[in-house]
Design a protein around this motif. Structure first.
Motif, PDB file in Angstrom:
ATOM      1  N   LEU A 276      61.480 -26.680  36.908  1.00 24.39           N
ATOM      2  CA  LEU A 276      61.031 -28.006  36.487  1.00 24.39           C
ATOM      3  C   LEU A 276      60.205 -27.935  35.208  1.00 24.39           C
ATOM      4  O   LEU A 276      60.340 -28.783  34.313  1.00 24.39           O
ATOM      5  CB  LEU A 276      60.211 -28.654  37.606  1.00 24.39           C
ATOM      6  CG  LEU A 276      60.992 -29.146  38.831  1.00 24.39           C
ATOM      7  CD1 LEU A 276      60.030 -29.532  39.954  1.00 24.39           C
ATOM      8  CD2 LEU A 276      61.868 -30.335  38.460  1.00 24.39           C
ATOM      9  N   ASP A 277      59.354 -26.935  35.111  1.00 31.21           N
ATOM     10  CA  ASP A 277      58.529 -26.773  33.918  1.00 31.21           C
ATOM     11  C   ASP A 277      59.395 -26.511  32.687  1.00 31.21           C
ATOM     12  O   ASP A 277      59.151 -27.075  31.613  1.00 31.21           O
ATOM     13  CB  ASP A 277      57.533 -25.628  34.128  1.00 31.21           C
ATOM     14  CG  ASP A 277      56.548 -25.512  32.986  1.00 31.21           C
ATOM     15  OD1 ASP A 277      55.788 -26.472  32.752  1.00 31.21           O
ATOM     16  OD2 ASP A 277      56.549 -24.460  32.309  1.00 31.21           O
ATOM     17  N   PHE A 278      60.420 -25.652  32.838  1.00 29.08           N
ATOM     18  CA  PHE A 278      61.317 -25.389  31.716  1.00 29.08           C
ATOM     19  C   PHE A 278      62.035 -26.666  31.283  1.00 29.08           C
ATOM     20  O   PHE A 278      62.129 -26.967  30.079  1.00 29.08           O
ATOM     21  CB  PHE A 278      62.349 -24.324  32.100  1.00 29.08           C
ATOM     22  CG  PHE A 278      63.418 -24.142  31.056  1.00 29.08           C
ATOM     23  CD1 PHE A 278      63.226 -23.269  29.995  1.00 29.08           C
ATOM     24  CD2 PHE A 278      64.605 -24.863  31.112  1.00 29.08           C
ATOM     25  CE1 PHE A 278      64.204 -23.121  29.012  1.00 29.08           C
ATOM     26  CE2 PHE A 278      65.584 -24.718  30.148  1.00 29.08           C
ATOM     27  CZ  PHE A 278      65.386 -23.843  29.092  1.00 29.08           C
ATOM     28  N   LEU A 279      62.545 -27.420  32.233  1.00 27.26           N
ATOM     29  CA  LEU A 279      63.271 -28.645  31.894  1.00 27.26           C
ATOM     30  C   LEU A 279      62.370 -29.648  31.198  1.00 27.26           C
ATOM     31  O   LEU A 279      62.782 -30.323  30.250  1.00 27.26           O
ATOM     32  CB  LEU A 279      63.875 -29.256  33.159  1.00 27.26           C
ATOM     33  CG  LEU A 279      64.954 -28.411  33.849  1.00 27.26           C
ATOM     34  CD1 LEU A 279      65.319 -29.006  35.201  1.00 27.26           C
ATOM     35  CD2 LEU A 279      66.197 -28.297  32.971  1.00 27.26           C
ATOM     36  N   ALA A 280      61.112 -29.742  31.665  1.00 23.32           N
ATOM     37  CA  ALA A 280      60.173 -30.662  31.034  1.00 23.32           C
ATOM     38  C   ALA A 280      59.854 -30.237  29.601  1.00 23.32           C
ATOM     39  O   ALA A 280      59.884 -31.044  28.668  1.00 23.32           O
ATOM     40  CB  ALA A 280      58.890 -30.747  31.859  1.00 23.32           C
ATOM     41  N   LYS A 281      59.569 -28.942  29.417  1.00 18.57           N
ATOM     42  CA  LYS A 281      59.165 -28.464  28.094  1.00 18.57           C
ATOM     43  C   LYS A 281      60.316 -28.487  27.095  1.00 18.57           C
ATOM     44  O   LYS A 281      60.102 -28.630  25.885  1.00 18.57           O
ATOM     45  CB  LYS A 281      58.618 -27.024  28.205  1.00 18.57           C
ATOM     46  CG  LYS A 281      57.398 -26.883  29.093  1.00 18.57           C
ATOM     47  CD  LYS A 281      56.195 -27.656  28.556  1.00 18.57           C
ATOM     48  CE  LYS A 281      54.902 -27.253  29.261  1.00 18.57           C
ATOM     49  NZ  LYS A 281      54.896 -27.551  30.700  1.00 18.57           N
ATOM     50  N   SER A 282      61.542 -28.331  27.580  1.00 18.60           N
ATOM     51  CA  SER A 282      62.695 -28.313  26.674  1.00 18.60           C
ATOM     52  C   SER A 282      63.345 -29.685  26.510  1.00 18.60           C
ATOM     53  O   SER A 282      64.312 -29.829  25.763  1.00 18.60           O
ATOM     54  CB  SER A 282      63.746 -27.317  27.197  1.00 18.60           C
ATOM     55  OG  SER A 282      64.210 -27.709  28.480  1.00 18.60           O
ATOM     56  N   GLY A 283      62.820 -30.692  27.202  1.00 20.23           N
ATOM     57  CA  GLY A 283      63.402 -32.020  27.107  1.00 20.23           C
ATOM     58  C   GLY A 283      64.787 -32.109  27.717  1.00 20.23           C
ATOM     59  O   GLY A 283      65.615 -32.917  27.281  1.00 20.23           O
ATOM     60  N   ALA A 284      65.046 -31.292  28.736  1.00 24.29           N
ATOM     61  CA  ALA A 284      66.394 -31.209  29.310  1.00 24.29           C
ATOM     62  C   ALA A 284      66.505 -31.901  30.660  1.00 24.29           C
ATOM     63  O   ALA A 284      67.404 -31.605  31.437  1.00 24.29           O
ATOM     64  CB  ALA A 284      66.794 -29.739  29.458  1.00 24.29           C
ATOM     65  N   THR A 285      65.592 -32.842  30.944  1.00 24.07           N
ATOM     66  CA  THR A 285      65.706 -33.583  32.191  1.00 24.07           C
ATOM     67  C   THR A 285      66.889 -34.542  32.124  1.00 24.07           C
ATOM     68  O   THR A 285      67.365 -34.901  31.047  1.00 24.07           O
ATOM     69  CB  THR A 285      64.424 -34.380  32.468  1.00 24.07           C
ATOM     70  OG1 THR A 285      64.088 -35.150  31.311  1.00 24.07           O
ATOM     71  CG2 THR A 285      63.279 -33.456  32.809  1.00 24.07           C
ATOM     72  N   VAL A 286      67.368 -34.947  33.297  1.00 24.65           N
ATOM     73  CA  VAL A 286      68.543 -35.811  33.371  1.00 24.65           C
ATOM     74  C   VAL A 286      68.126 -37.266  33.169  1.00 24.65           C
ATOM     75  O   VAL A 286      67.003 -37.660  33.480  1.00 24.65           O
ATOM     76  CB  VAL A 286      69.236 -35.628  34.739  1.00 24.65           C
ATOM     77  CG1 VAL A 286      68.375 -36.150  35.876  1.00 24.65           C
ATOM     78  CG2 VAL A 286      70.588 -36.319  34.752  1.00 24.65           C
ATOM     79  N   GLY A 287      69.040 -38.066  32.621  1.00 22.37           N
ATOM     80  CA  GLY A 287      68.827 -39.500  32.490  1.00 22.37           C
ATOM     81  C   GLY A 287      69.562 -40.255  33.575  1.00 22.37           C
ATOM     82  O   GLY A 287      70.458 -39.703  34.225  1.00 22.37           O
ATOM     83  N   PRO A 288      69.239 -41.506  33.804  1.00 21.53           N
ATOM     84  CA  PRO A 288      69.896 -42.268  34.871  1.00 21.53           C
ATOM     85  C   PRO A 288      71.395 -42.391  34.669  1.00 21.53           C
ATOM     86  O   PRO A 288      72.148 -42.485  35.643  1.00 21.53           O
ATOM     87  CB  PRO A 288      69.206 -43.636  34.811  1.00 21.53           C
ATOM     88  CG  PRO A 288      68.567 -43.692  33.460  1.00 21.53           C
ATOM     89  CD  PRO A 288      68.206 -42.296  33.110  1.00 21.53           C
ATOM     90  N   GLU A 289      71.849 -42.352  33.413  1.00 26.97           N
ATOM     91  CA  GLU A 289      73.289 -42.442  33.149  1.00 26.97           C
ATOM     92  C   GLU A 289      74.015 -41.150  33.531  1.00 26.97           C
ATOM     93  O   GLU A 289      75.248 -41.104  33.534  1.00 26.97           O
ATOM     94  CB  GLU A 289      73.539 -42.764  31.682  1.00 26.97           C
ATOM     95  CG  GLU A 289      73.239 -41.650  30.691  1.00 26.97           C
ATOM     96  CD  GLU A 289      71.757 -41.469  30.396  1.00 26.97           C
ATOM     97  OE1 GLU A 289      71.430 -40.555  29.613  1.00 26.97           O
ATOM     98  OE2 GLU A 289      70.929 -42.237  30.938  1.00 26.97           O
ATOM     99  N   GLY A 290      73.271 -40.100  33.869  1.00 26.01           N
ATOM    100  CA  GLY A 290      73.899 -38.848  34.252  1.00 26.01           C
ATOM    101  C   GLY A 290      74.410 -38.845  35.683  1.00 26.01           C
ATOM    102  O   GLY A 290      75.235 -38.007  36.045  1.00 26.01           O
ATOM    103  N   LEU A 291      73.908 -39.767  36.507  1.00 26.05           N
ATOM    104  CA  LEU A 291      74.313 -39.810  37.910  1.00 26.05           C
ATOM    105  C   LEU A 291      75.576 -40.653  38.058  1.00 26.05           C
ATOM    106  O   LEU A 291      75.570 -41.859  37.798  1.00 26.05           O
ATOM    107  CB  LEU A 291      73.190 -40.412  38.769  1.00 26.05           C
ATOM    108  CG  LEU A 291      71.866 -39.654  38.811  1.00 26.05           C
ATOM    109  CD1 LEU A 291      70.906 -40.340  39.774  1.00 26.05           C
ATOM    110  CD2 LEU A 291      72.070 -38.209  39.226  1.00 26.05           C
ATOM    111  N   PHE A 292      76.659 -40.039  38.486  1.00 29.77           N
ATOM    112  CA  PHE A 292      77.903 -40.766  38.728  1.00 29.77           C
ATOM    113  C   PHE A 292      77.739 -41.572  40.012  1.00 29.77           C
ATOM    114  O   PHE A 292      77.562 -40.994  41.094  1.00 29.77           O
ATOM    115  CB  PHE A 292      79.064 -39.779  38.844  1.00 29.77           C
ATOM    116  CG  PHE A 292      80.405 -40.417  39.028  1.00 29.77           C
ATOM    117  CD1 PHE A 292      80.821 -41.438  38.186  1.00 29.77           C
ATOM    118  CD2 PHE A 292      81.256 -39.998  40.034  1.00 29.77           C
ATOM    119  CE1 PHE A 292      82.063 -42.033  38.348  1.00 29.77           C
ATOM    120  CE2 PHE A 292      82.501 -40.577  40.201  1.00 29.77           C
ATOM    121  CZ  PHE A 292      82.903 -41.600  39.356  1.00 29.77           C
ATOM    122  N   PRO A 293      77.767 -42.889  39.947  1.00 30.31           N
ATOM    123  CA  PRO A 293      77.367 -43.700  41.110  1.00 30.31           C
ATOM    124  C   PRO A 293      78.290 -43.576  42.311  1.00 30.31           C
ATOM    125  O   PRO A 293      77.900 -43.916  43.432  1.00 30.31           O
ATOM    126  CB  PRO A 293      77.372 -45.126  40.554  1.00 30.31           C
ATOM    127  CG  PRO A 293      78.296 -45.087  39.393  1.00 30.31           C
ATOM    128  CD  PRO A 293      78.133 -43.726  38.792  1.00 30.31           C
TER     129      PRO A 293
END
Length: 429
Positions: A276-293
């Motif tokens: 989680l820390d790596f994803l936060a620091k690298s700006g690689a978190t997922v956006g809501p459009e990434g979830l296929f509904p």
């Protein structure tokens, strides 16, 4: 292994079109659009899926919170919910059973925690960086010789304690074993031939397998029975959304045996926090459009499983047929892959420029024969996709990677005929 993938007979063209209408209608129904109007051609199907993808993205973004949530609830899909106050920093993906959300099928008894990422490569990077920081002392990262090139580059350049070592047989007690479903020379299936006792962890990139595939369940069973922590990493862009290329989504799941020791539980929790820390620091978190509904809709799961199974079989059959057709040609080799996502035409003497020329020629000739084909990277499209690849992973300065879609068998046979004829373009002048 065709029978265990649920493929009993070849599809007719009418059956193929009916299945594609069902794919389109599923998404249209979710969006509240009229259903029943089919796509006459593959080109029209591709364009309609592109339009529907835009509508899905718009709906996801329209109702979602921005970077700062401002009290707006995060999106929820299939029992998983995204929550954040400031998305780049503290986004959390919460699911009661995280592993089953990623790989929706009955699995062996286990404990699991996980994270979502903005792409498959982000998930790989987060997993490897977390292991590199958490494990003490110098250790080997034993990887397949033809591991995905970006994963190998990341390990060579950015990792500190984990030293990339090519060859799965080089893993020793305390090391990490890296298995990649894309590999051909040392495939993911090699897990059955390796002793896992004493390994610090096993990392499996499952991207080229169906999310509900037997291979995933087997990897979990092997590692759980051996008491070794398993990290399953995946890109969800290719095989997990009916070819819509819906959004950038990756996942990393830490799987432990059940019951697990206190040390193992502490290890997995610390690893998740580091990811989680790596994803936060690298700006690689997922956006809501990434979830296929529709990712957990029963109709989607049925349609997607058949689509992936047919794609797999078509590429494996085509590789065998092309190998037979080109067996007397010493200048071009055909390589099929166990995952069935694509095949490789590997010229032994042709230049990179000749490969580009051949790719364009194959696309044009397939198009003239009524088979939609485009120069495109990756795989799992509704059209034939051809790209030029190079490097040690492919044992060539330049090769053609061809991914055949889930077309009826008669169409695949015609495509093989065209590709075999055009392979002459790969020969030296």
């Amino acid at each position: 292994r065709v029978a265990d993938r649920g493929i009993d007979t070849d599809e007719t063209t009418a059956e193929y079109l009916e299945r594609k209408r069902a794919e389109i209608d599923l998404v249209r129904s979710y969006l509240g659009e009229p259903t029943g109007a089919g796509c006459i051609t593959v080109a029209a199907l591709v364009e309609e899926k592109r339009r529907l993808r835009g509508r899905l993205w718009a709906r996801a973004i329209e109702g979602a919170a921005g970077e700062s949530s401002l009290g707006v609830a995060g999106p929820s899909v299939g029992g998983l919910r995204l929550d954040w106050k400031y998305r780049r920093y503290d986004l959390r993906a919460r699911a009661r059973r995280f592993l089953e959300w990623v790989h929706p099928r009955p699995l062996p008894p286990h404990l699991a925690v996980g994270v979502l990422a903005g792409s498959g490569m982000s998930a790989v990077a987060a997993a490897l960086f977390a292991l590199d920081r958490q494990l003490t002392g110098e250790r080997r990262l034993a990887a397949a010789i033809d591991t995905y090139f970006e994963t190998a580059q990341l390990a060579r350049v950015w990792l500190g304690r984990l030293a990339l070592t090519e060859g799965l047989g080089n893993a020793r007690p305390g090391d990490v074993l890296l298995l990649d479903s894309i590999a051909r020379r040392e495939p993911f299936a090699a897990l059955s031939d390796r002793a896992l006792d004493g390994l610090a962890a096993v990392v499996c990139d499952t991207t080229c397998w169906d999310a509900r595939g037997d291979e995933v369940a087997f990897a979990i069973e092997r590692c759980v029975s051996a008491g070794v922590p398993l990290l399953l990493v995946r890109s969800h862009l290719k095989l997990d959304c009916l070819g819509l290329e819906h959004g950038r989504l990756g996942s990393a799941v830490v799987v432990l045996p059940r019951p697990a020791t206190r040390a193992q539980i502490a290890f997995s929790r610390a690893l998740r926090l580091r990811m989680l820390d790596f994803l936060a620091k690298s700006g690689a978190t997922v956006g809501p459009e990434g979830l296929f509904p529709l990712a957990h809709d029963p109709d989607f799961l049925r349609l997607n499983a058949r689509r992936n199974a047919l794609l797999r079989r078509n590429n494996q059959r085509a590789a065998e047929a092309l190998a037979g057709r080109l067996s007397e040609r010493a200048t071009t080799q055909v390589a099929g892959y166990h995952h069935g996502c694509f095949l490789l035409l590997r010229p032994l003497v042709a230049t990179e420029g000749a490969c580009f020329t051949a790719a364009d020629s194959i696309c044009r000739t397939l198009g003239a024969a009524g088979i939609e084909a485009r120069r495109a990277p990756s795989f799992a499209y509704d059209h034939v996709a051809i790209t030029i690849v190079a490097g040690a992973q492919y044992q060539s300065a330049a090769s053609l990677r061809i991914s055949l879609p889930d077309l009826p068998a008669t169409e695949i046979e015609r495509a093989v005929e065209v590709i075999a004829e055009q392979a002459a373009a790969l020969d030296p002048a």
